[in-house]
Design a protein around this motif. Structure first.
Motif, mmCIF file in Angstrom:
data_model
loop_
_atom_site.group_PDB
_atom_site.id
_atom_site.type_symbol
_atom_site.label_atom_id
_atom_site.label_comp_id
_atom_site.label_asym_id
_atom_site.label_seq_id
_atom_site.Cartn_x
_atom_site.Cartn_y
_atom_site.Cartn_z
ATOM 1 N N GLU A 35 0.866 -1.176 0.000
ATOM 2 C CA GLU A 35 0.000 0.000 0.000
ATOM 3 C C GLU A 35 0.912 1.238 0.000
ATOM 4 O OE1 GLU A 35 -3.854 1.464 0.108
ATOM 5 O OE2 GLU A 35 -3.519 -0.652 0.602
ATOM 6 N N ALA A 47 -8.153 -1.842 4.582
ATOM 7 C CA ALA A 47 -8.782 -0.537 4.327
ATOM 8 C C ALA A 47 -10.237 -0.499 4.805
ATOM 9 C CB ALA A 47 -8.715 -0.209 2.838
ATOM 10 N N ILE A 65 -3.642 3.443 6.130
ATOM 11 C CA ILE A 65 -3.798 2.059 5.694
ATOM 12 C C ILE A 65 -2.464 1.490 5.229
ATOM 13 C CG2 ILE A 65 -5.028 0.509 4.097
ATOM 14 C CD1 ILE A 65 -6.758 1.981 6.255
#
Ligand SMILES: Cc1ncc(C[n+]2csc(CCOP(=O)(O)OP(=O)(O)O)c2C)c(N)n1
Ligand SMILES: [Mg+2]
Length: 554
Positions: free
Chosen positions: A202, A310, A324
């Motif tokens: 991420e 998320a 996140i």
């Protein structure tokens, strides 16, 4: 579709003729797997034959029930943080392992199940094949986020790689691969090198980090809450706690992230008080379940969530901010972005509050005396495996924990009986440290048959069985809250010492905390096989007033 994919593989890659089973085992080895926890059967015979041929690289630890195989894999995954694999037959084999798989899901643990299937062409036809179960894939899909069936040798390595990737991507967790009885042994030319897929990272949102850093730096009474997702970010949580002089609340899955010897390290009851005072709560890899559902929330409390998933931060209530990704990299960035001035030490305040809370917790003196004996003998890096029993409930609140991954607790499933087999897997994967399993007389018999596994594979696990002749937790509730109408909670037990000895384990009885300490000293020295210590106990005082506590805000 599978054929189209296969023809796209570059013809220059080295290929060899392999069965589906051989390709699967080779792919697992490529991913660093060196042990399979398993219980064989006709559906998986070709798979086990491939394991036999790969014996130089792959150990098989066979168990006495499929739940044992799955719990061993879970324990190994929790103790190491690395993916672990178990294999079972379809239908009853899968269902026997399902409670452990469910627990792995609840704990976000990377456990890969390899599950057999009936003949490929018969799947879904209801013909009554051995171990057939209606819509096995559908059942599996309800239990885990990633599952697939290996339908040909050419798919094996890719599906292993995808399962391994899924188990590490976003929210970690278990995965399942099925394979039909007639597909395991089928062979084809497949690439020799199995693919490894990296987990997509991420991207770190620097603006969000800066914003969160500002809020955290401005907080007057910050509180950090560490969950299971913080286990690999202990150094960062510790540093942040020091910088902010922020207490760190951990209960069960987050314990050990901040060393219990630090006065800023708190468990539930003091954590609740601090929650009531906090202006900013930073949740790291935790659902914040107790805070949101029991202690309350109001506009004066800004919640910042760090989560790999998320979807998680919004579930109970939208937080002030959500970051996140992995806890470790996010916390590193957050610490870098923090412009905190020196904060006055809260040591004296926290030591005083800890001492006060400890006095209240003296209500649990009988449990405490046993926990003191355990902590005195279990090395700092020894692993404690919790159970749904009086000593376990007290340990969650009171056992000092010094290092990450040394307190294994079953998460929100809180499933009685997980302990012994899970601890066995932890001890198998971490032979370098002593592992201690604790259990009540009720929970122990759920997987005590795996004493045979411990003896067979010479796993030096120690277990303490606290025997009160009852599903004590249930009985006490019946006595205290249901007018003494005691039902279905009294137990007739074996002689646990003779029971363990009959398997070939070492066993003794300890009648006091002092005797337990001496017995543990002997047990932890033994490194070639299991030990059981039975401790007869009376009914213990209830811990529930320290766990289910009333609102403090909102
Ligand atoms: C799978 C599962 N079944 C049932 C329960 C409900 N339950 C919680 S504690 C308990 C009794 C535990 O007895 P024991 O292991 O002897 O521990 P004690 O409370 O006596 O210390 C039961 C039945 C549960 N948590 N999980
Ligand atoms: Mg009991």
């Amino acid at each position: 579709m599978a054929k189209a994919k296969q023809s796209q593989t570059p013809s220059t890659a080295a290929r060899a003729r392999m069965t589906t089973a051989e390709a699967t085992v080779a792919a697992l080895i490529t991913h660093g797997v060196d042990t399979i926890y398993a219980l064989p059967g006709v559906h998986n015979d070709s798979f086990f034959d491939a394991l036999f041929k790969a014996a130089d690289h792959m150990r098989v630890v066979h168990t006495r029930h499929e739940q044992g195989a799955a719990y061993l894999a879970l324990g190994a995954a929790l103790a190491t943080g690395k993916p672990q694999v178990y294999s079972v037959v379809p239908g009853p084999g899968l269902l026997n392992s399902a409670a452990a798989l469910l627990t792995a899901y609840g704990m976000n643990a990377p456990v890969l199940a390899l599950v057999g299937q009936i003949p490929q062409s018969a799947i879904g036809r209801g013909l009554g094949h051995l171990h057939e179960i209606r819509d096995q894939a559908g059942i599996i899909a309800r239990l885990v986020d990633f599952s697939a069936r290996i339908r040909a040798p050419t798919q094996a390595a890719d599906l292993v790689a995808r399962a391994m990737q899924a188990m590490r991507t976003a929210r970690p967790g278990p995965a399942v691969l099925e394979c039909a009885i007639d597909v395991w042994g089928r062979s084809a030319f497949v690439p020799v090198a199995a693919p490894v897929l990296s987990a997509p990272q991420e991207a770190i949102d620097e603006d969000a980090i800066r914003d969160a850093a500002k809020r955290v730096a401005a907080a007057k009474r910050p509180l950090i809450v560490a969950g299971g997702g913080a286990q690999d970010a202990a150094a960062e949580v510790t540093l942040l706690s020091q910088l902010l002089q922020a207490p760190v609340l951990a209960y069960r899955r987050g314990r050990g992230v901040l060393d219990s010897r630090d006065p800023l390290s708190v468990t539930l009851p003091l954590g609740r008080e601090l929650w009531g005072e906090a202006d900013v709560v930073l949740g790291v890899g935790t659902r914040l379940f107790y805070g949101y559902t029991q202690w309350g929330i109001d506009p004066d409390l800004a919640v910042i969530r760090i989560d790999a998933d998320a979807d998680e931060p919004e579930r109970l209530a939208p937080p002030a901010a959500a970051l996140i990704g992995g806890a470790k990299p996010i916390l590193r960035h957050l610490i870098d972005a923090l412009a905190t001035e020196h904060r006055p030490s809260r040591r004296a305040e926290m030591e005083e509050r800890q001492a006060k809370m400890r006095q209240r917790l003296e209500k649990l003196a009988p449990q405490l005396a046993f926990l003191d004996a355990i902590r005195a003998e279990l090395p700092d890096d020894g692993i404690f495996v919790d159970e749904v029993t009086q000593l376990g409930f007290a340990a969650r609140l009171l056992l000092p924990v010094y290092k990450p991954r040394t307190f294994l607790s079953p998460g929100y499933q809180d499933n009685l009986g997980w302990g012994y087999a899970t601890a066995l897997g932890a001890q198998h994967a971490r032979r370098d440290v002593p592992v201690l399993s604790i259990a009540g007389d009720g929970g122990f018999l759920f997987t005590s048959n795996e004493l045979a596994t411990a003896v067979h594979h010479r796993i030096p696990l120690s277990v303490v069985v606290f025997n009160d002749g009852a599903y004590g937790n249930v009985r006490r509730t019946q006595e205290e809250q249901f007018g003494n109408r005691v039902i279905a909670s009294d137990l007739t037990n074996p002689d646990f010492v003779r029971y363990a000895q009959s398997f070939g384990a070492e066993a003794e009885r300890a009648r006091s905390p002092q005797e337990l300490r001496a017995a543990l000293k002997r047990a932890f020295k033994r490194r070639d096989g299991p030990t059981l210590i039975e401790v007869p106990v009376p009914q213990m005082p209830s811990p529930w007033e320290f766990i289910h506590m009333p609102r403090v805000r909102g």
